[in-house]
Design an enzyme around this catalytic site. Structure first.
Site, PDB file in Angstrom:
ATOM      1  N   CYS A 117      10.875 -49.333  13.593  1.00 43.82           N
ATOM      2  CA  CYS A 117      10.119 -48.063  14.467  1.00 43.82           C
ATOM      3  C   CYS A 117       8.849 -48.594  15.150  1.00 43.82           C
ATOM      4  O   CYS A 117       7.868 -47.777  15.467  1.00 43.82           O
ATOM      5  CB  CYS A 117       9.575 -47.091  13.537  1.00 43.82           C
ATOM      6  SG  CYS A 117       8.572 -47.475  12.028  1.00 43.82           S
ATOM      7  N   ASP A 120      15.010 -49.482   6.075  1.00 46.15           N
ATOM      8  CA  ASP A 120      14.198 -48.725   7.180  1.00 46.15           C
ATOM      9  C   ASP A 120      12.779 -48.816   6.738  1.00 46.15           C
ATOM     10  O   ASP A 120      12.178 -47.830   6.224  1.00 46.15           O
ATOM     11  CB  ASP A 120      14.665 -47.109   7.328  1.00 46.15           C
ATOM     12  CG  ASP A 120      14.135 -46.241   8.414  1.00 46.15           C
ATOM     13  OD1 ASP A 120      13.418 -47.021   9.155  1.00 46.15           O
ATOM     14  OD2 ASP A 120      13.981 -45.002   8.213  1.00 46.15           O
TER      15      ASP A 120
END
Length: 397
Positions: free
Chosen positions: A341, A301
């Site tokens: 993201c 992530d």
């Protein structure tokens, strides 16, 4: 504020942003945060919003025609915050102790983020219009939820694009340290006792958008060795250990976050299965490969590699490299749970990036799911920019 010819079409379909190069009339007539009524080149109503003459996004619309004009007055702000909270109470059952209460444009509150951590609320005003009305927001939140404290986390880099200073302050109530929570990150297992640093942690203290993706990935970890890359405060590692992972190694560049992760692991009786180490993402991937390490599950992530559309190609290369090296560390049949993201990297590019990374790693990729953010981070269909998070759960053969 008059638009150039035909620039109203996207706005009337529901997109909430007016860009500076779409405006015919002078922007200099207005101060940052002023309310303006936007009209098309013929003078017909388009919508109402707040303006910033110094920003690329010149106007953030609160309403578009033919709906009645609605501006960011205290009554409208209070009503939309109540509607946003009602949406979470309907979509998140049971309601978790930590969730995003307001998600900017997708909740028709452009430029406003509100995260709830138990009885503490963290607010971010990301635009000049919302910054001028932050006191009214705090008043509305106090009336709606009666929190112990409302903290203004106005230190996000996006504020610089609006010409706004960075600051952190307690607006209402009092807060002296981290907020203690019990959160069931591993469904069906005992809750984890967590501490969230609302005053100084990344974002507003925690990464809430990934909670549903974490829960979806946990069935894969029982008895597995797990590598948690860009682990921040270790929530993925902690949840994996609680769900039965044999071992978890978390890497991150923030020593402070890693210390908090290690302390939380020990506090929850997971210190024997969770290990945290400070290391740059790419350095760590390279070292682990050189040392011949292999894992059965890898969580990846990373921070946004594409913060501007002009840097898309460069950012994609970074994502390919990180994912290729992560795949190389997986045992055959292992699981990769990987995210982006960057809203500039859409779903099609995200899938193509993973295909390329698998080809370069000489591995076969089979994904189970391509997911987005949790329901408390809704997407405005007319504004693809609000669909920023992509998360793939994939098997690497």
């Amino acid at each position: 504020m008059r638009l150039r010819k035909n620039e109203e079409r996207r706005l009337l379909r529901g997109h909430p942003w007016v860009f500076a190069n779409e405006v015919e009339s002078s922007l200099r007539e207005h101060a940052p945060g002023d309310v303006v009524d936007v009209v098309d080149w013929r003078g017909r109503p388009v919508g109402r919003g707040t303006v910033n003459p110094h920003a690329l996004i010149a106007v953030r619309l609160f309403s578009t025609a033919p709906a009645p004009p609605a501006g960011p007055d205290p009554e409208t702000l209070a009503r939309r915050l109540a509607e946003a909270d009602a949406l979470r109470r309907a979509a998140l059952r049971p309601l978790p102790p930590a969730y995003r209460l307001a998600h900017g444009e997708a909740d028709f509150l452009p430029g406003l983020v509100v995260d709830r951590y138990g009885d503490v609320l963290a607010v971010q005003a990301l635009t000049a219009g919302m910054d001028r009305r932050l006191e009214a927001v705090a008043d509305a939140l106090m009336a709606l939820l009666s929190p112990r404290a409302v903290v203004a986390r106005n230190d996000a880099p996006m504020r610089a694009l609006e010409g706004l200073p960075a600051s952190v302050r307690v607006m209402r109530g009092s807060l002296a340290g981290p907020v203690a929570l019990e959160e069931a990150l591993a469904p069906g297992r005992d809750p984890l006792r967590l501490e969230v640093d609302v005053l100084a942690g990344q974002k507003t203290g925690a990464f809430l958008d990934q909670r549903a993706n974490l829960a979806a990935a946990l069935p894969l970890v029982e008895g597995a060795s797990v590598l948690d890359l860009c682990c921040y405060d270790g929530s993925w590692s902690l949840a994996a250990a609680r769900a039965g992972a044999r071992s978890c190694l978390g890497l991150d560049s923030s020593q402070e976050a890693l210390q908090r992760a290690a302390a939380t692991a020990a506090h929850n009786g997971l210190g024997d299965r969770c290990r945290f180490q400070r290391e740059d993402l790419f350095d760590g991937l390279r070292r682990l490969r050189q040392e011949g390490e292999r894992f059965q599950v890898v969580f990846l992530d990373p921070p946004a590699f594409v913060k501007r559309r002009a840097r898309l190609a460069e950012g994609i290369k970074g994502y390919i490299t990180a994912n290729r090296r992560a795949m190389e560390l997986l045992e055959p049949g292992g699981w990769l749970v990987t995210s982006s993201c960057s809203h500039h990297l859409d779903r099609a590019n995200f899938r193509d990036m993973l295909r390329t990374a698998a080809f370069q790693a000489r591995r076969t990729l089979r994904w189970l799911e391509l997911r987005g953010a949790r329901a408390d981070h809704p997407v405005l269909a007319a504004a693809p920019e609000t669909e920023y998070l992509k998360c793939a759960i994939a098997q690497v053969l």
